[in-house]
Write a protein that holds these residues in place. Structure first.
Motif, PDB file in Angstrom:
ATOM      1  N   GLU A 231       0.848  -1.237  -0.049  1.00 31.52           N
ATOM      2  CA  GLU A 231       0.009   0.062  -0.111  1.00 31.52           C
ATOM      3  C   GLU A 231       0.757   1.395   0.064  1.00 31.52           C
ATOM      4  O   GLU A 231       0.314   2.377  -0.296  1.00 31.52           O
ATOM      5  CB  GLU A 231      -1.090   0.119   1.238  1.00 31.52           C
ATOM      6  N   ASP A 272      -0.513  -9.849   7.862  1.00 32.26           N
ATOM      7  CA  ASP A 272      -1.611 -10.695   7.582  1.00 32.26           C
ATOM      8  C   ASP A 272      -1.044 -11.404   6.255  1.00 32.26           C
ATOM      9  O   ASP A 272      -1.288 -10.796   5.060  1.00 32.26           O
ATOM     10  CB  ASP A 272      -2.813  -9.968   7.484  1.00 32.26           C
ATOM     11  N   GLU A 274      -2.339 -13.708   4.285  1.00 35.70           N
ATOM     12  CA  GLU A 274      -3.373 -13.879   3.284  1.00 35.70           C
ATOM     13  C   GLU A 274      -3.490 -12.482   2.632  1.00 35.70           C
ATOM     14  O   GLU A 274      -3.898 -12.448   1.422  1.00 35.70           O
ATOM     15  CB  GLU A 274      -4.843 -14.306   3.844  1.00 35.70           C
ATOM     16  N   GLU A 275      -3.730 -11.503   3.456  1.00 35.78           N
ATOM     17  CA  GLU A 275      -3.911 -10.136   2.861  1.00 35.78           C
ATOM     18  C   GLU A 275      -2.994  -9.865   1.924  1.00 35.78           C
ATOM     19  O   GLU A 275      -2.956  -9.072   0.883  1.00 35.78           O
ATOM     20  CB  GLU A 275      -4.175  -9.099   3.949  1.00 35.78           C
ATOM     21  N   THR A 278      -3.144 -11.068  -1.347  1.00 40.68           N
ATOM     22  CA  THR A 278      -4.408 -10.740  -2.212  1.00 40.68           C
ATOM     23  C   THR A 278      -3.881  -9.045  -2.436  1.00 40.68           C
ATOM     24  O   THR A 278      -4.217  -8.945  -3.791  1.00 40.68           O
ATOM     25  CB  THR A 278      -5.640 -10.401  -1.279  1.00 40.68           C
ATOM     26  N   LEU A 279      -3.108  -8.505  -2.046  1.00 38.59           N
ATOM     27  CA  LEU A 279      -2.630  -7.143  -2.402  1.00 38.59           C
ATOM     28  C   LEU A 279      -1.529  -7.398  -3.441  1.00 38.59           C
ATOM     29  O   LEU A 279      -1.842  -6.661  -4.446  1.00 38.59           O
ATOM     30  CB  LEU A 279      -1.833  -6.623  -1.269  1.00 38.59           C
ATOM     31  N   HIS A 303       3.997 -15.860   3.675  1.00 37.64           N
ATOM     32  CA  HIS A 303       3.626 -14.891   3.085  1.00 37.64           C
ATOM     33  C   HIS A 303       3.972 -15.080   1.401  1.00 37.64           C
ATOM     34  O   HIS A 303       3.146 -14.803   0.548  1.00 37.64           O
ATOM     35  CB  HIS A 303       4.395 -13.546   3.261  1.00 37.64           C
ATOM     36  N   GLU A 306       1.347 -17.439  -0.080  1.00 34.34           N
ATOM     37  CA  GLU A 306       0.138 -16.900  -0.404  1.00 34.34           C
ATOM     38  C   GLU A 306       0.089 -15.942  -1.823  1.00 34.34           C
ATOM     39  O   GLU A 306      -0.792 -15.992  -2.192  1.00 34.34           O
ATOM     40  CB  GLU A 306      -0.154 -15.950   0.761  1.00 34.34           C
TER      41      GLU A 306
END
Length: 319
Positions: A231, A272, A274-275, A278-279, A303, A306
């Motif tokens: 982010e 996280d 999983e997040e 996703t990112l 990480h 994922e």
């Protein structure tokens, strides 16, 4: 002089996996003391080499499962003159460590490489100073001369490429790219960015990449982003911009904290997983040129696993 055995992992429609945060894994998860945050001294210990083999095999298995390539990054991030002196090691010691580090990677590759999971050996190069701060000002020429010793050592081994990690300023990245070009080995330059997506010097990532290319004759094989949460840099990326074609890889942090906050932490912030995956899937869907994926501070095999579980569907778009 080393000749890379495989095509470099760019523009081939295949994703390549990188490992996670080696040093944070060793310190916070394995409880290993790393003075100066340097992992290279482990090469001199039987138990250390065993731990490193196990570490890389864990990630290699993720790559094999994902039908992806794998870049075996050596432990040379701190194995340069200034950090070596802090740890009591001279130039001869450091050359031996860097050679042995590549030999260890060769051993791992020989044992587990498959036709569907080609493995590239990368000689890791770290900054002269701190990877979070632009605290060691050098000219391009000074950076070239400083890092040439380590790069020339790698060029005499089986290393396929050299990768400069956590670069905080354009001049050091350009100097490394020029030194690698002179040594005849491909280079990758990976920049640290802050929470605003800019380098610690305040320069934009776009400006830094373009400046390195101008100074070095576009010597790097590609560029990467490292040491920031997804982010922190998602908003500075420019769809369709020419400079984005040079940006192929991401080594993101698990944490949203700033570098100053991370420096003050006494416990690991692993975010996280999983997040995190996703990112990355969102980024690779929008930018299929991101084909080299791994982790930086606070990340481990969870990480990266994922990331590849969620990003596999975007690989074909990069062809």
């Amino acid at each position: 002089m080393a000749k890379y055995r495989h095509d470099l992992p760019i523009g081939k429609g295949k994703q390549f996996l990188l490992d996670g945060g080696l040093e944070t894994t060793l310190v916070f998860l394995d409880g290993i003391d790393l003075p100066c945050f340097a992992s290279y001294p482990l090469i001199a210990e039987t138990s250390g080499r065993t731990r490193l083999r196990d570490y890389y095999r864990q990630y290699a298995n993720i790559a094999i499962k994902a039908d992806a390539g794998f870049i075996l990054e050596s432990v040379g991030w701190r194995a340069n003159a200034d950090w070596g002196a802090e740890l009591g090691h001279n130039a001869e010691d450091l050359a031996a460590v860097n050679r042995e580090s590549i030999r260890l990677m060769e051993e791992v590759r020989a044992q587990i490489e498959t036709d569907n999971t080609p493995m590239v050996l990368s000689g890791c190069i770290g900054p002269r100073g701190d990877g979070y701060q632009a605290d060691t000002a050098m000219t391009i020429e000074e950076a070239r001369d400083y890092h040439a010793t380590q790069i020339n050592t790698y060029a005499e081994t089986a290393a396929d490429i050299v990768t400069a990690m956590t670069m905080t300023n354009m001049e050091e990245g350009a100097g490394i790219a020029i030194a690698a070009k002179q040594a005849g080995i491909p280079s990758v330059i990976s920049f640290t960015v802050e929470t605003d997506g800019k380098l610690p010097t305040g320069q934009s990532l776009k400006e830094a990449i373009m400046a390195v290319d101008e100074a070095s004759g576009s010597a790097p094989a590609y560029f990467m982003i490292n040491c920031a949460h997804p982010e922190h840099f998602a908003d500075i990326l420019e769809p369709g911009a020419p400079w984005m074609d040079r940006l192929k890889g991401i080594r993101a942090n698990a944490s949203r904290m700033s570098h100053e906050e991370l420096d003050a932490c006494t416990e690991l912030d692993d975010g996280d997983p999983e997040e995190f995956g996703t990112l990355h899937a969102s980024l690779t869907s929008q930018y299929p040129n991101f084909t080299v994926l791994g982790g930086c501070c606070g990340t481990d095999h969870r990480h990266v696993g994922e990331v590849f579980a969620k990003c596999a569907h975007t690989a074909s778009k990069a062809a």
